[in-house]
Design an enzyme around this catalytic site. Structure first.
Site, mmCIF file in Angstrom:
data_model
loop_
_atom_site.group_PDB
_atom_site.id
_atom_site.type_symbol
_atom_site.label_atom_id
_atom_site.label_comp_id
_atom_site.label_asym_id
_atom_site.label_seq_id
_atom_site.Cartn_x
_atom_site.Cartn_y
_atom_site.Cartn_z
ATOM 1 N N HIS A 65 0.809 -1.217 0.000
ATOM 2 C CA HIS A 65 0.000 0.000 0.000
ATOM 3 C C HIS A 65 0.848 1.277 0.000
ATOM 4 C CE1 HIS A 65 0.438 -0.062 4.521
ATOM 5 N NE2 HIS A 65 0.428 1.241 4.329
ATOM 6 N N ASP A 107 -0.041 -7.637 1.774
ATOM 7 C CA ASP A 107 0.459 -6.263 1.782
ATOM 8 C C ASP A 107 1.987 -6.275 1.777
ATOM 9 O OD1 ASP A 107 0.551 -3.530 1.877
ATOM 10 O OD2 ASP A 107 -0.004 -3.362 4.001
ATOM 11 N N GLY A 198 0.678 5.247 8.897
ATOM 12 C CA GLY A 198 1.751 5.767 8.069
ATOM 13 C C GLY A 198 3.100 5.151 8.315
ATOM 14 N N SER A 200 4.445 2.626 7.667
ATOM 15 C CA SER A 200 4.249 1.429 6.847
ATOM 16 C C SER A 200 5.544 0.944 6.198
ATOM 17 C CB SER A 200 3.234 1.725 5.742
ATOM 18 O OG SER A 200 2.022 2.166 6.288
ATOM 19 N N GLY A 201 5.598 -0.354 5.948
ATOM 20 C CA GLY A 201 6.710 -0.920 5.195
ATOM 21 C C GLY A 201 7.924 -1.294 6.013
#
Length: 252
Positions: A65, A107, A198, A200-201
């Site tokens: 995402h 994801d 936020g 994220s990753g």
């Protein structure tokens, strides 16, 4: 019950998707110098979008995402604005074909770098968890990222890290009202530590290995979340990752 769970999860995920940029480590601390040299800032033309982590000299793992006009990565420094940090363009994005939104799992995305990262004092890879690696209830792991903290709404430039504990999957599933088996829960509920929208990753690191990828949380409830933080379970994608690294191209 299943329909209610899907509704609750869908509501939370809409909120999570609206705060992709930046990163928020709650009640963490500055990462010690010389640690977590696999951490990567994934960026578009406007700057930092998501976290990521280096798994080979030419591939970075992040969340699917995070696909928001990505252009390059920055590695080799806890402060991504440091002049000594290395910027490398992204030549290809390998998003998992089954990904549709964070609530349906998958994801995960691999970023092919346009040039090899030079391994050295400030740049290193992190090993991935094996498919059969076990996680214990309450096992202490860590998550890191750049950006806002619990004390400010302004993003910071220095890498921050926080310890989080693994939450039982069945317990997490009941709390969320529905959760897929290819997800890991750690931090958030039962503590005031974890990530927020936020962040994220970035990797969930357990015993020195990347086990999860920051995926989603419930919106606007980060200092004292009432649901666990949710990660993509890397162990479910080891073969997919290895095939991409070996062939140097995204699967058709």
């Amino acid at each position: 019950m299943k329909a209610l769970g899907q509704f609750l999860l869908f509501h939370a995920l809409i909120c999570a998707a609206s705060h992709v940029q930046g990163s928020v480590i709650i009640n963490g601390k500055l990462a010690p110098e010389g640690s977590m040299q696999f951490m990567v800032s994934v960026q578009n033309k406007n700057g930092h979008v998501c976290g990521g982590f280096l798994i080979s000299e030419d591939f970075v793992v992040t969340a699917a995402h995070c696909d928001k006009g990505l252009k390059h990565v920055i590695l080799g420094g806890h402060n991504w604005k440091n002049s000594n940090a290395k910027k490398i363009k992204i030549s290809n994005q390998c998003k998992h074909r089954a990904y549709s939104d964070v609530g349906n799992g998958y994801d995960i995305m691999l970023l092919k770098l346009a040039e090899n990262a030079t391994m050295g004092e400030n740049i290193k890879t992190i090993p991935l968890a094996e498919k059969n690696m076990n996680l214990r209830y309450n096992q202490e792991c860590s998550v890191a990222g750049w950006g806002k903290t619990e004390r400010t709404d302004v993003s910071v430039d220095d890498l921050r890290v926080v310890n989080v504990s693994i939450i039982d999957h069945n317990d997490c599933q009941k709390i969320w009202g529905g959760l897929l088996p290819n997800m890991i829960c750690a931090g958030g509920k039962y503590t005031d530590k974890g990530f927020c929208q936020g962040d994220s990753g970035g990797p969930l690191v357990c015993n020195g290995k990347a086990v999860g990828i920051v995926s989603f949380n419930k919106n606007y409830n980060c200092k004292y979340p009432d649901v666990p933080n949710v990660y993509t379970d890397i162990r479910e994608y080891i073969q997919w990752i290895n095939n991409i690294i070996m062939k140097k191209t995204c699967p058709m």
